[in-house]
Design a protein around this motif. Structure first.
Motif, PDB file in Angstrom:
ATOM      1  N   SER A   1      30.438  66.638  -1.894  1.00 32.28           N
ATOM      2  CA  SER A   1      30.322  68.127  -1.156  1.00 32.28           C
ATOM      3  C   SER A   1      31.611  69.059  -1.698  1.00 32.28           C
ATOM      4  O   SER A   1      32.439  68.494  -2.024  1.00 32.28           O
ATOM      5  N   ALA A   2      31.331  70.340  -1.829  1.00 34.07           N
ATOM      6  CA  ALA A   2      32.446  71.272  -2.030  1.00 34.07           C
ATOM      7  C   ALA A   2      33.636  70.974  -1.107  1.00 34.07           C
ATOM      8  O   ALA A   2      34.681  71.212  -1.428  1.00 34.07           O
ATOM      9  N   LEU A   3      33.268  70.719   0.147  1.00 32.29           N
ATOM     10  CA  LEU A   3      34.328  70.558   1.266  1.00 32.29           C
ATOM     11  C   LEU A   3      34.911  69.311   0.913  1.00 32.29           C
ATOM     12  O   LEU A   3      36.211  69.002   1.182  1.00 32.29           O
ATOM     13  N   THR A   4      34.454  68.067   0.600  1.00 32.18           N
ATOM     14  CA  THR A   4      35.205  67.002   0.139  1.00 32.18           C
ATOM     15  C   THR A   4      35.837  67.255  -1.075  1.00 32.18           C
ATOM     16  O   THR A   4      37.212  66.837  -0.906  1.00 32.18           O
TER      17      THR A   4
ATOM     18  N   VAL B   1      39.127  74.209   3.605  1.00 31.16           N
ATOM     19  CA  VAL B   1      37.770  74.366   4.078  1.00 31.16           C
ATOM     20  C   VAL B   1      37.288  75.520   4.307  1.00 31.16           C
ATOM     21  O   VAL B   1      36.104  75.824   4.002  1.00 31.16           O
ATOM     22  N   ALA B   2      38.020  76.260   4.896  1.00 33.35           N
ATOM     23  CA  ALA B   2      37.697  77.907   5.192  1.00 33.35           C
ATOM     24  C   ALA B   2      37.295  78.476   3.908  1.00 33.35           C
ATOM     25  O   ALA B   2      36.137  79.046   3.843  1.00 33.35           O
ATOM     26  N   ARG B   3      37.957  78.298   2.913  1.00 28.80           N
ATOM     27  CA  ARG B   3      37.748  78.923   1.577  1.00 28.80           C
ATOM     28  C   ARG B   3      36.439  78.291   0.834  1.00 28.80           C
ATOM     29  O   ARG B   3      35.679  79.202   0.485  1.00 28.80           O
ATOM     30  N   ALA B   4      36.517  76.995   1.057  1.00 28.01           N
ATOM     31  CA  ALA B   4      35.059  76.216   0.492  1.00 28.01           C
ATOM     32  C   ALA B   4      34.041  76.702   1.322  1.00 28.01           C
ATOM     33  O   ALA B   4      32.733  76.987   0.676  1.00 28.01           O
ATOM     34  N   ALA B   5      33.881  77.101   2.459  1.00 29.17           N
ATOM     35  CA  ALA B   5      32.890  77.379   3.483  1.00 29.17           C
ATOM     36  C   ALA B   5      32.392  78.728   3.103  1.00 29.17           C
ATOM     37  O   ALA B   5      30.960  79.141   3.143  1.00 29.17           O
ATOM     38  N   GLY B   6      33.195  79.575   2.542  1.00 27.87           N
ATOM     39  CA  GLY B   6      32.945  81.025   1.822  1.00 27.87           C
ATOM     40  C   GLY B   6      31.695  81.004   0.908  1.00 27.87           C
ATOM     41  O   GLY B   6      30.950  81.903   0.725  1.00 27.87           O
TER      42      GLY B   6
END
Length: 386
Positions: free
Chosen positions: A265-268, A61-66
């Motif tokens: 979403s990218a997070l999903t 999630v942290a990586r995608a959040a970037g």
């Protein structure tokens, strides 16, 4: 020109809004979400991911959040490749589709193949969301009654298909709310009789008894067949909201036409890929839940109740003259199960040993009360879901 007069209060009620006629009086779908000690009503896997998997999910999630300022991969190609690898059967990424739960997958199916002037056929009792998918896409909804033991009679299915000429046929295996698996001979007969598309909904297939075949085996022979699944149940990923479907590439392309842009979403996508990478661990509790299902089924039979044979992670049992009273009495004791399916029946999900002990203790108390009638209801036991 003067502005049009607005009637009603400043904050209108639902009845005052210009709803589509077929939505007037409808209630939002959903099982009760109540804060009680024991929740056995929505067929979740009660065992959460391990701390190590949770840590990997957090990292993903942290990586995608970037890069969350950018749109996600619109077609979720990496995720679809992972899903294909998980399913096996020689499937490739272009034969997989993914969406926010199998609910969205099924909505895509009816958006693509249903609609005004078209018909979807299924076998009642079955999943109570199906008629809502039909309603929302203006697709006619037709059902064929199952047999007394909740199976699909192949001859009756073929006759109904000939009569109604459905554009979509939905076959649920294992079926919700009964838990009944459908044999592949019946699925073949349905596919052979259908000019439209057939979708076998295998949301609970990981819980099926060893040796129960999957309709994935039939995909090479039937280009208009699709098999849908979800990560919400056996995968302990209900909060992740990831459903998927396997079919011929052209079938998948039809769903790509109707899906909203960037629907996943990218997070999903990132979190689902972590779960798939740890599939054996995420599915580790399946055997325990099978045992819990079979144990509670045997216990219910010993109490003199009828129990539907189940290949899912739940058991349908009855029959009660007033099932709501039984449901409420269990809730009063801190145990939430599901009031769904044919009249007179209730459904309980398989849970942890502590949860199942709480359920059996509570139900034994309820059954011991003088007003806990177990008489069969006057209505047809094959009545469809409410």
């Amino acid at each position: 020109m003067s502005a049009p007069t607005v009637t009603g209060t400043a904050t209108p009620t639902l009845a005052e809004l210009p709803l589509r006629p077929e939505l007037v009086g409808e209630e939002p779908y959903g099982a009760p979400q109540l804060d009680v000690p024991v929740r056995l009503n929505v067929n979740e896997n009660p065992y959460p991911p391990s701390p190590s998997v949770v840590a990997e999910i957090a990292t993903a999630v942290a990586r995608a959040a970037g890069s969350v300022n950018r749109y996600p991969d619109r077609d979720a190609l990496a995720l679809r490749a992972d899903l294909a690898a998980y399913l096996g059967h020689g499937l490739a990424a272009e034969q997989l589709w993914a969406a926010n739960g199998s609910n969205e997958v099924m909505t895509h199916v009816l958006q693509a193949f249903g609609g005004p002037g078209r018909t979807v056929l299924s076998f009642a009792p079955t999943y109570s969301m199906y008629p809502e998918y039909a309603r929302n896409t203006h697709t006619a909804w037709v059902t064929v009654p199952r047999t007394a033991d909740f199976r699909i009679d192949a001859d009756a299915a073929v006759a109904a298909i000939a009569e109604h000429a459905p554009d979509v046929v939905l076959v649920t295996s294992p079926n919700n709310p009964t838990g009944t698996a459908v044999d592949l001979t019946t699925v073949r007969a349905i596919c052979d009789a259908t000019a439209g598309v057939v979708v076998v909904d295998e949301a609970y297939v990981e819980f099926a008894r060893t040796g129960t075949p999957s309709a994935l085996e039939l995909l090479p022979a039937y280009p208009r067949l699709a098999v849908s699944r979800t990560m919400s149940k056996a995968f302990a990923f209900a909060g992740g909201r990831l459903g998927y479907l396997a079919a011929a590439p052209a079938f998948v392309d039809a769903l790509r036409v109707v899906r909203l842009p960037y629907h996943l979403s990218a997070l999903t996508q990132a979190v689902a890929r972590v779960a798939l990478a740890h599939a054996p661990e995420m599915l580790a509790a399946v055997d325990q839940l099978r045992v819990a299902r079979d144990d509670v089924a045997r216990w219910l039979v010993r109490q003199g109740l009828e129990v539907a044979e189940s290949d899912a992670n739940f058991v349908l049992f009855g029959r009660f003259a007033d099932r709501h009273a039984v449901w409420q009495a269990l809730l009063d004791r801190g145990v939430l199960i599901r009031e769904t399916g044919p009249a007179g029946w209730l459904r309980v999900s398989a849970g942890t040993p502590a949860e199942m002990a709480a359920f059996t203790t509570a139900l034994a108390e309820v059954l011991a009360t003088p007003d806990a009638s177990r008489a069969a209801p006057a209505t047809d036991p094959q009545e469809g879901p409410r």
